[in-house]
Scaffold this active site. Structure first.
Site, PDB file in Angstrom:
ATOM      1  N   PRO A  57       0.832  -1.205   0.000  1.00 35.31           N
ATOM      2  CA  PRO A  57       0.000   0.000   0.000  1.00 35.31           C
ATOM      3  C   PRO A  57       0.864   1.251   0.000  1.00 35.31           C
ATOM      4  O   PRO A  57       1.905   1.295   0.655  1.00 35.31           O
ATOM      5  CB  PRO A  57      -0.795  -0.125   1.306  1.00 35.31           C
ATOM      6  CG  PRO A  57      -0.770  -1.583   1.630  1.00 35.31           C
ATOM      7  CD  PRO A  57       0.554  -2.089   1.134  1.00 35.31           C
ATOM      8  N   CYS A  58       0.434   2.256  -0.747  1.00 37.21           N
ATOM      9  CA  CYS A  58       1.273   3.457  -0.902  1.00 37.21           C
ATOM     10  C   CYS A  58       0.744   4.653  -0.128  1.00 37.21           C
ATOM     11  O   CYS A  58       1.261   5.760  -0.262  1.00 37.21           O
ATOM     12  CB  CYS A  58       1.398   3.819  -2.385  1.00 37.21           C
ATOM     13  SG  CYS A  58      -0.164   4.330  -3.156  1.00 37.21           S
ATOM     14  N   GLN A  59      -0.312   4.463   0.684  1.00 34.03           N
ATOM     15  CA  GLN A  59      -0.838   5.596   1.435  1.00 34.03           C
ATOM     16  C   GLN A  59       0.237   6.181   2.339  1.00 34.03           C
ATOM     17  O   GLN A  59       0.910   5.461   3.068  1.00 34.03           O
ATOM     18  CB  GLN A  59      -2.046   5.169   2.293  1.00 34.03           C
ATOM     19  CG  GLN A  59      -3.258   4.779   1.487  1.00 34.03           C
ATOM     20  CD  GLN A  59      -3.276   3.309   1.124  1.00 34.03           C
ATOM     21  OE1 GLN A  59      -2.242   2.665   1.146  1.00 34.03           O
ATOM     22  NE2 GLN A  59      -4.445   2.797   0.786  1.00 34.03           N
TER      23      GLN A  59
ATOM     24  N   PHE B 270       3.011   7.575   1.425  1.00 35.14           N
ATOM     25  CA  PHE B 270       4.374   7.536   0.891  1.00 35.14           C
ATOM     26  C   PHE B 270       4.949   8.954   0.818  1.00 35.14           C
ATOM     27  O   PHE B 270       4.285   9.896   0.410  1.00 35.14           O
ATOM     28  CB  PHE B 270       4.377   6.944  -0.518  1.00 35.14           C
ATOM     29  CG  PHE B 270       4.597   5.443  -0.552  1.00 35.14           C
ATOM     30  CD1 PHE B 270       4.395   4.671   0.568  1.00 35.14           C
ATOM     31  CD2 PHE B 270       5.007   4.826  -1.711  1.00 35.14           C
ATOM     32  CE1 PHE B 270       4.579   3.296   0.549  1.00 35.14           C
ATOM     33  CE2 PHE B 270       5.198   3.448  -1.763  1.00 35.14           C
ATOM     34  CZ  PHE B 270       4.982   2.692  -0.627  1.00 35.14           C
TER      35      PHE B 270
END
Length: 359
Positions: A120-122, A124
């Protein structure tokens, strides 16, 4: 821009970004593979981190890879993985808790050729990626940790295209730098699922890396906008089948007045004017718009006055009908809507298989 059947050319949303990423001087060293022919001469082992219900794993399996283990925290998704990948070990726990000792007890000295997954890139950020104590990017750092531990020949990381514009592109460049620090030559490209025969417009950012300093392989596009697979060609045979929980052919129950409201929704329009991703009537002779799960409010069937079923959604994600999802109907929707299209994953896997020939 409109296609002949009235659908918007949704792929164009990322066309300029795709051109920009491909033109980056540091990102030009990749090559394209004709993946229409499958090479089964060698078996390669892989592991899937953040596996979800197994869309990426299924595609890689269809490309001839053998899964050794996967990591996933969601219970229903893990039950789905166990049902469909009995040959694989499923770590149903936080990735932070899967230490080297646990990994080694499962791998048992086998060579891991590919580490794949979609962290997940939340949250980043470049600063967070560089700071070992910043918890916002911990899941990506765990991906890096396992790559370091297993030392695979290739890495495959998939994510949403938006990751390429975070902090004006500095985030994805930092991701590449992190893997380069481990000795991996890394590339990233935007791939459209529909160009690989998926009856759905679903765009992904695909990172591929190898530890030999060689150009990275990507699959050639097979289909063009003129001959994309349509939603009707994929699910039309299911439209009159009754509900069947055993095959995941279930859909959100609608009251009569709600069905009447749905009946008035035209192709390409939503039941709710403010909704972009749910309750939209699909064009029959075009790929589906991106398949998502919105609390049971998936796309409206092109012909029936109901939303598409979980099995129909799975067809749009190119899961085989033999692939059964565990949990409630809503949980099946959630798993399917968050998956990587199997057919796109298969072609990426076939391209990576070609990369092994260059070693």
């Amino acid at each position: 821009m409109k296609k002949g059947n009235g659908t918007k050319e949704r792929v164009s949303r990322y066309s300029k970004l795709k051109e920009k990423i491909d033109s980056e001087s540091s990102n030009k060293d990749y090559y394209l593979v004709n993946t229409s022919k499958k090479d089964n001469k060698d078996n390669y082992n892989f592991v899937d981190l953040f596996a979800g219900c197994g869309g990426l794993s299924e595609g890689l399996r269809e490309a001839g890879f053998k899964e050794v283990f996967s990591i996933e925290i969601d219970k229903d998704a893990c039950d789905t993985l166990r049902k469909n990948f009995p040959e694989s070990h499923i770590f149903e726990e936080k990735i932070e808790d899967v230490n080297g000792k646990k990994i080694d007890s499962v791998v048992k000295g086998r060579k891991i050729h590919l580490v794949a997954g979609g962290p997940p890139c939340q949250g980043f950020s470049v600063a967070g990626l560089r700071n070992p104590h910043d918890q916002r990017n911990q899941l990506f750092k765990e991906f890096v940790r396992i790559v370091r531990h297993l030392n695979p020949d290739f890495i495959l990381l998939e994510n949403v295209p938006g990751i390429l514009t975070m902090q004006n592109g500095e985030v994805y460049k930092e991701i590449i730098r992190q893997f380069e620090n481990l000795g991996y030559k890394m590339n990233v490209r935007i791939l459209e699922s529909a160009t690989y025969g998926v009856p759905q417009l679903r765009t992904r950012a695909i990172f591929v890396g190898n530890k030999f300093g060689l150009p990275n392989p990507y699959p050639k596009e097979i289909f063009s906008k003129e001959n994309y697979k349509s939603i009707k060609s994929s699910i039309d045979d299911l439209k009159d089948f009754p509900r069947n929980p055993l095959t995941n052919h279930e859909w959100t129950a609608h009251k009569k007045d709600f069905e009447n409201r749905i009946s008035k929704v035209k192709y390409g329009e939503s039941l709710y004017p403010t909704f972009r991703d749910a309750y939209k009537r699909q064009w029959p002779n075009s790929p589906s718009m991106t398949a998502k799960e919105n609390h049971g409010g998936t796309h409206i069937h092109y012909e029936k006055n109901r939303v598409i079923s979980a099995r129909e959604l799975a067809r749009l994600q190119t899961f085989p009908d033999s692939f059964i999802f565990c949990g409630t109907m809503k949980r099946a929707y959630w798993q399917i809507g968050n998956a990587v299209p199997c057919l796109m994953a298969k072609h990426i896997g076939l391209a990576i298989r070609d990369g092994f020939k260059k070693i």
